[in-house]
Enzyme design. Structure first.
Site, PDB file in Angstrom:
ATOM      1  N   SER A 103       0.596  -1.096  -0.173  1.00 41.63           N
ATOM      2  CA  SER A 103      -0.413   0.020  -0.076  1.00 41.63           C
ATOM      3  C   SER A 103       0.972   1.014   0.498  1.00 41.63           C
ATOM      4  CB  SER A 103      -0.729   0.469   1.175  1.00 41.63           C
ATOM      5  OG  SER A 103      -0.245   0.150   2.707  1.00 41.63           O
ATOM      6  N   LYS A 160      -5.997   4.066   8.484  1.00 38.72           N
ATOM      7  CA  LYS A 160      -4.631   5.117   7.828  1.00 38.72           C
ATOM      8  C   LYS A 160      -4.837   6.554   7.963  1.00 38.72           C
ATOM      9  CE  LYS A 160      -2.715   1.297   5.049  1.00 38.72           C
ATOM     10  NZ  LYS A 160      -2.413   0.549   3.520  1.00 38.72           N
TER      11      LYS A 160
END
Length: 349
Positions: A243, A288
């Site tokens: 990611s 996140k």
């Protein structure tokens, strides 16, 4: 003791007992929590995160954070009480264990898998950034792994470059797969490979795949690239997965272009990236976003494929903008820095 006091005492004892039982009862889930952020334009362990050799580099200014998610370890069990606490926390998520760790996965296997995905994301980021900068990046096909006792075992080695199959030059992984499966099991395949600066011609007999009977020789081909510039990315070894790719690509692009792309701003983001520069969705987007907001980021670049989840994240005053490509990520930063935010997209897009 009055009846009311006795009732309260019994109720209290039952609550204590229930809490004790809940703390011992394991459930098949894991918890996602906001993880640490790392500045890809900064340093790690005394060295720049992004290092370039073979091309001119330029000063950057600002903070460009990759974001991470803390996940219950593969070798740890989650008790019911901890799961309930996490479920009640808007910045954490309770996820079925099998979605994160296939049955039987050990902590070491998980670490190795995440490390391999991180290495792949770094490679894709390097290729995508160089292509955006106008570089030609030739492709090649590499041997990733060889199955033990398969026909290719002892013939091919991890890292070999597959140049030709049956006399035809290959340019992608699918070329190799198609050429081999065109044979009947038991027939031989001739391959020209590159190894240690030499070209070798090897003949391998095919065998039948157990699932569908197709011809195979027992190795995994993966894409590789001949990079015209030497790029290395150094980051905390505890970070894994794909990611960080999009943020790595932006950091490389900023380092190799004149002027400071961020112009002192604090920007964060996440997203898998392909070698062609397409940004793909990832897991743990809400955690996140929360981590970046807590760290003081002003702008968060989110994969457009995560928009439905991102819209419910705890972003505070931080602007969250979906992006689908590296080009769009860079243009979004440029618009944000210039104050031209009116046309920037929002989730859901």
């Amino acid at each position: 003791m009055t009846r009311r006091s006795a009732t309260l005492a019994v109720a209290g004892a039952l609550i204590v007992a229930l809490v004790a039982v809940a703390s011992l009862l394991n459930v098949p889930y894991v918890v996602y929590s906001p993880g640490p952020v790392e500045d890809t334009l900064g340093t790690w362990d005394g060295d720049q995160v992004v290092q370039i050799d073979g091309a001119e580099t330029y000063e950057t200014e600002g903070e460009l954070d990759l974001t991470t998610v803390g996940v219950t370890s593969a070798d740890a069990e989650l008790d019911l009480l901890t799961a309930l606490r996490a479920w009640a926390d808007p910045d954490r998520a309770v996820v079925p264990r099998e979605l994160v760790y296939p049955e039987g996965t050990t902590a070491e296997e998980s670490r190795q898998r995440n490390a391999a995905m991180l290495a792949g994301s770094e490679q894709n980021a390097e290729v995508a950034a160089l292509r955006k900068l106008g570089y030609e990046v030739p492709t090649k096909v590499l041997v990733d792994s060889v199955l033990e006792d398969a026909p290719a075992d002892g013939v091919l080695q991890p890292g070999d470059v597959i140049v030709r199959v049956d006399g035809t030059r290959v340019t992608g992984r699918q070329d190799v797969v198609d050429a081999i499966t065109a044979h009947e099991p038991g027939e031989t395949v001739e391959m020209v490979i590159g190894r240690d600066g030499q070209k070798l011609t090897e003949t391998v007999e095919t065998t039948a795949a157990e699932d569908d009977g197709r011809a195979l020789v027992g190795f995994t081909p993966v894409p590789g690239y001949d990079l015209p510039v030497d790029i290395s990315i150094g980051i905390d070894e505890r970070i894994g997965g794909p990611s960080a790719g999009m943020i790595f690509a932006v950091a490389i692009y900023d380092t190799m272009t004149p002027g400071a792309l961020l112009d002192g701003r604090h920007i964060a983001g996440t997203g898998e990236i392909s070698a062609e520069g397409d940004v793909g969705p990832i897991g743990g987007i809400q955690q996140k976003i929360a981590a970046a907001s807590d760290d003081g980021a002003q702008l968060f670049l989110a994969p457009e494929g995560n928009c439905d989840e991102a819209v419910d994240a705890n972003n505070g005053d931080m602007r969250v903008v979906p992006v689908g490509t590296l080009d769009e990520a860079v243009s979004t930063i440029e618009a944000f820095v210039d104050g031209q935010t009116g046309d920037l997209r929002s989730c859901p897009s």
